[in-house]
Design a protein around this motif. Structure first.
Motif, PDB file in Angstrom:
ATOM      1  N   ASP A   1       0.611  -1.189  -0.500  1.00 30.19           N
ATOM      2  CA  ASP A   1       0.268  -0.283  -0.125  1.00 30.19           C
ATOM      3  C   ASP A   1       1.056   1.515   0.151  1.00 30.19           C
ATOM      4  O   ASP A   1       1.593   1.353   0.985  1.00 30.19           O
ATOM      5  CB  ASP A   1      -0.899   0.099   1.171  1.00 30.19           C
ATOM      6  CG  ASP A   1      -1.816   1.172   1.211  1.00 30.19           C
ATOM      7  OD1 ASP A   1      -1.843   1.793   0.417  1.00 30.19           O
ATOM      8  OD2 ASP A   1      -2.164   1.262   2.577  1.00 30.19           O
ATOM      9  N   ASN A   2       1.217   2.377  -1.336  1.00 29.82           N
ATOM     10  CA  ASN A   2       1.596   3.614  -0.892  1.00 29.82           C
ATOM     11  C   ASN A   2       1.679   4.292  -0.111  1.00 29.82           C
ATOM     12  O   ASN A   2       2.224   4.831   0.250  1.00 29.82           O
ATOM     13  CB  ASN A   2       1.574   3.553  -3.007  1.00 29.82           C
ATOM     14  CG  ASN A   2       1.751   3.484  -3.572  1.00 29.82           C
ATOM     15  OD1 ASN A   2       3.089   2.478  -2.809  1.00 29.82           O
ATOM     16  ND2 ASN A   2       1.038   3.257  -4.465  1.00 29.82           N
ATOM     17  N   LYS A   3      -0.013   4.580   0.500  1.00 30.79           N
ATOM     18  CA  LYS A   3      -0.279   5.408   1.385  1.00 30.79           C
ATOM     19  C   LYS A   3       0.238   4.688   3.247  1.00 30.79           C
ATOM     20  O   LYS A   3       1.071   5.815   3.195  1.00 30.79           O
ATOM     21  CB  LYS A   3      -1.863   5.222   2.067  1.00 30.79           C
ATOM     22  CG  LYS A   3      -2.493   5.814   0.509  1.00 30.79           C
ATOM     23  CD  LYS A   3      -3.909   5.995   1.124  1.00 30.79           C
ATOM     24  CE  LYS A   3      -4.921   6.548  -0.361  1.00 30.79           C
ATOM     25  NZ  LYS A   3      -6.560   6.812   0.053  1.00 30.79           N
TER      26      LYS A   3
ATOM     27  N   HIS B   1      11.376   2.842  -6.693  1.00 33.08           N
ATOM     28  CA  HIS B   1       9.511   2.614  -6.817  1.00 33.08           C
ATOM     29  C   HIS B   1       9.386   2.989  -7.670  1.00 33.08           C
ATOM     30  O   HIS B   1       9.522   4.637  -8.392  1.00 33.08           O
ATOM     31  CB  HIS B   1       9.053   3.093  -4.733  1.00 33.08           C
ATOM     32  CG  HIS B   1       7.366   2.252  -5.109  1.00 33.08           C
ATOM     33  ND1 HIS B   1       7.255   3.532  -5.672  1.00 33.08           N
ATOM     34  CD2 HIS B   1       7.629   2.118  -4.112  1.00 33.08           C
ATOM     35  CE1 HIS B   1       5.769   2.328  -5.174  1.00 33.08           C
ATOM     36  NE2 HIS B   1       6.343   1.194  -4.239  1.00 33.08           N
TER      37      HIS B   1
ATOM     38  N   TYR C   1       6.227   5.231  -8.216  1.00 30.57           N
ATOM     39  CA  TYR C   1       5.647   6.452  -7.295  1.00 30.57           C
ATOM     40  C   TYR C   1       6.573   7.428  -7.047  1.00 30.57           C
ATOM     41  O   TYR C   1       7.634   6.740  -5.974  1.00 30.57           O
ATOM     42  CB  TYR C   1       4.862   5.056  -6.443  1.00 30.57           C
ATOM     43  CG  TYR C   1       4.156   6.796  -5.813  1.00 30.57           C
ATOM     44  CD1 TYR C   1       3.118   7.187  -7.139  1.00 30.57           C
ATOM     45  CD2 TYR C   1       4.117   6.650  -4.841  1.00 30.57           C
ATOM     46  CE1 TYR C   1       2.175   8.483  -6.638  1.00 30.57           C
ATOM     47  CE2 TYR C   1       2.859   8.104  -4.292  1.00 30.57           C
ATOM     48  CZ  TYR C   1       1.802   8.536  -5.124  1.00 30.57           C
ATOM     49  OH  TYR C   1       1.296   9.513  -4.301  1.00 30.57           O
TER      50      TYR C   1
ATOM     51  N   ILE D   1       7.853   8.178  -3.101  1.00 29.41           N
ATOM     52  CA  ILE D   1       7.954   7.295  -2.411  1.00 29.41           C
ATOM     53  C   ILE D   1       9.291   7.337  -3.138  1.00 29.41           C
ATOM     54  O   ILE D   1      10.196   7.524  -1.554  1.00 29.41           O
ATOM     55  CB  ILE D   1       7.676   5.613  -2.935  1.00 29.41           C
ATOM     56  CG1 ILE D   1       6.002   6.037  -2.299  1.00 29.41           C
ATOM     57  CG2 ILE D   1       9.004   5.057  -2.001  1.00 29.41           C
ATOM     58  CD1 ILE D   1       4.989   4.595  -2.237  1.00 29.41           C
TER      59      ILE D   1
END
Length: 88
Positions: free
Chosen positions: A49-51, A78, A80, A83
């Motif tokens: 989960d990125n969050k 990553h 994202y 991140i």
């Protein structure tokens, strides 16, 4: 429980299995980063989960001199961008 004096805390049973996924507090992250037992890296390596990854990285704060940040290197690739930035 206050985490202002982490070095005075009793020996906590810190484990990835003690907390359900996505249930991390700033205080718990502080305890993990000062524990020197690799649990923080183990938690991040299991996260999808990125969050949650962003929350953990944003709340690392000042890192101790003996902090082993080797688990952050894979996050530099990553998908994202936020991140990647936080891992740097």
């Amino acid at each position: 429980m206050s985490f202002n004096n982490i070095e005075k805390l009793p020996n906590l049973a810190l484990s990835v299995n003690n907390f359900p996924n996505n249930f991390y507090s700033k205080e718990y992250i502080t305890v993990l980063k000062n524990s020197e037992n690799g649990e923080l890296g183990a938690i991040l390596s299991k996260q999808q989960d990125n969050k949650t990854i962003i929350f953990i990285l944003e709340n690392l704060g000042h890192l101790p001199k003996n902090f082993d940040g080797s688990f952050l290197k894979p996050l530099l690739n990553h998908e994202y961008s936020k991140i990647r930035l936080l891992a740097a």
